[in-house]
Design a protein around this motif. Structure first.
Motif, short mmCIF file in Angstrom:
data_model
loop_
_atom_site.label_atom_id
_atom_site.label_comp_id
_atom_site.label_asym_id
_atom_site.label_seq_id
_atom_site.Cartn_x
_atom_site.Cartn_y
_atom_site.Cartn_z
N GLU A 215 105.03 48.40 39.72
CA GLU A 215 105.65 49.21 38.40
C GLU A 215 105.35 48.53 37.13
OE1 GLU A 215 109.49 50.48 39.37
OE2 GLU A 215 108.92 51.26 41.52
N ARG A 216 105.72 47.24 37.32
CA ARG A 216 105.31 46.25 35.99
C ARG A 216 103.91 46.48 35.41
NH1 ARG A 216 106.54 40.07 34.76
NH2 ARG A 216 106.49 40.29 32.52
N VAL A 217 102.90 46.44 36.22
CA VAL A 217 101.62 46.32 35.77
C VAL A 217 101.29 47.90 35.23
CG1 VAL A 217 99.17 46.24 36.64
CG2 VAL A 217 100.92 44.76 37.51
N VAL A 218 101.58 48.64 35.94
CA VAL A 218 101.30 50.23 35.47
C VAL A 218 102.20 50.33 34.06
CG1 VAL A 218 101.88 52.85 35.95
CG2 VAL A 218 101.00 51.23 37.86
N ALA A 219 103.23 49.94 33.98
CA ALA A 219 103.97 50.00 32.62
C ALA A 219 103.48 49.44 31.68
CB ALA A 219 105.55 49.78 32.94
N ALA A 220 102.67 48.21 31.86
CA ALA A 220 102.21 47.39 30.96
C ALA A 220 100.87 48.19 30.44
CB ALA A 220 101.73 45.97 31.52
N ALA A 221 100.09 48.61 31.62
CA ALA A 221 98.85 49.55 31.13
C ALA A 221 98.95 50.70 30.41
CB ALA A 221 98.01 49.73 32.59
N ARG A 222 100.26 51.25 30.77
CA ARG A 222 100.64 52.59 30.00
C ARG A 222 100.75 52.23 28.43
NH1 ARG A 222 103.88 55.52 34.48
NH2 ARG A 222 102.19 56.72 35.68
N GLY A 223 101.15 50.74 28.19
CA GLY A 223 101.43 50.57 26.85
C GLY A 223 100.26 50.68 26.06
N TRP A 224 98.99 50.55 26.67
CA TRP A 224 97.90 50.57 25.93
C TRP A 224 97.06 51.71 25.70
CZ3 TRP A 224 94.69 46.00 24.85
CH2 TRP A 224 95.49 44.74 25.14
N LEU A 225 97.88 52.84 26.21
CA LEU A 225 97.28 54.07 25.90
C LEU A 225 97.34 54.31 24.47
CD1 LEU A 225 99.28 56.24 28.49
CD2 LEU A 225 96.88 55.85 28.32
N GLY A 226 96.20 55.05 24.10
CA GLY A 226 96.09 55.29 22.73
C GLY A 226 95.15 54.06 21.92
N THR A 227 94.96 53.11 22.54
CA THR A 227 94.08 52.06 22.02
C THR A 227 92.87 52.18 21.84
OG1 THR A 227 95.90 50.23 22.93
CG2 THR A 227 93.62 49.22 22.05
N PRO A 228 92.29 52.17 20.69
CA PRO A 228 90.91 52.72 20.66
C PRO A 228 89.82 51.51 21.33
CG PRO A 228 91.64 51.92 18.47
CD PRO A 228 92.57 51.99 19.69
N TYR A 229 88.72 51.97 21.63
CA TYR A 229 87.71 51.18 22.44
C TYR A 229 87.08 50.40 21.30
CZ TYR A 229 83.38 49.48 24.17
OH TYR A 229 82.43 48.69 24.46
N HIS A 230 87.05 49.03 21.37
CA HIS A 230 86.26 47.97 20.58
C HIS A 230 85.72 46.94 21.65
CE1 HIS A 230 85.30 45.00 17.66
NE2 HIS A 230 85.60 46.14 16.71
N ASP A 231 84.28 46.96 21.65
CA ASP A 231 83.58 46.14 22.46
C ASP A 231 84.23 44.66 22.25
OD1 ASP A 231 81.43 45.48 24.27
OD2 ASP A 231 80.46 44.47 22.17
N GLN A 232 84.41 43.92 23.31
CA GLN A 232 85.17 42.59 23.39
C GLN A 232 86.25 42.30 22.82
OE1 GLN A 232 82.28 39.21 23.02
NE2 GLN A 232 80.57 40.48 23.59
N ALA A 233 86.97 43.25 22.70
CA ALA A 233 88.50 43.00 21.98
C ALA A 233 89.64 43.28 22.83
CB ALA A 233 88.78 44.15 20.91
N SER A 234 90.56 42.60 22.76
CA SER A 234 92.10 42.79 23.69
C SER A 234 93.13 42.71 22.69
CB SER A 234 91.86 41.66 24.57
OG SER A 234 92.79 41.79 25.74
N VAL A 235 93.41 43.58 22.14
CA VAL A 235 94.58 43.57 21.27
C VAL A 235 95.14 45.23 21.43
CG1 VAL A 235 95.36 43.25 18.89
CG2 VAL A 235 93.42 42.08 19.41
N ARG A 236 96.25 45.21 21.93
CA ARG A 236 97.07 46.53 22.05
C ARG A 236 97.17 47.09 20.87
NH1 ARG A 236 102.77 46.94 24.94
NH2 ARG A 236 102.68 44.79 23.97
N GLY A 237 96.65 48.49 20.74
CA GLY A 237 97.03 49.26 19.34
C GLY A 237 95.96 49.23 18.55
N VAL A 238 95.11 48.16 18.58
CA VAL A 238 93.89 47.66 17.79
C VAL A 238 92.76 48.16 18.33
CG1 VAL A 238 92.78 46.08 16.23
CG2 VAL A 238 95.50 45.94 16.68
#
Length: 75
Positions: free
Chosen positions: A7-30
């Motif tokens: 449940e924590r994993v799914v909640a964390a992943a849902r927090g990334w919804l709306g984050t645009p695609y950017h090659d090699q990036a890993s910044v939520r919301g960016v």
């Protein structure tokens, strides 16, 4: 290592919804790519990444018979 609460994993992943695609990036919301999403969720649920991720090509997962991401997850 102990298993993470699903449940924590799914909640964390849902927090990334709306984050645009950017090659090699890993910044939520960016911006992130598929590996960046996994890295971001890992950081939120488990903690700091165990090692830096080297640069990779856009087709890194399609260049050979090895499943590089799966192999890395087993370590």
């Amino acid at each position: 290592m102990t298993a993470a609460d699903p449940e924590r994993v799914v909640a964390a992943a849902r927090g990334w919804l709306g984050t645009p695609y950017h090659d090699q990036a890993s910044v939520r919301g960016v911006g992130c790519d598929c590996l960046g999403l996994a890295r971001g969720v890992w950081r939120e649920v488990v903690g700091p990444e165990p090692m830096p991720i080297p640069p990779y090509s856009r087709d890194w997962g399609e260049t050979g018979p090895r499943e590089v991401l799966a192999d890395g997850a087993h370590t």
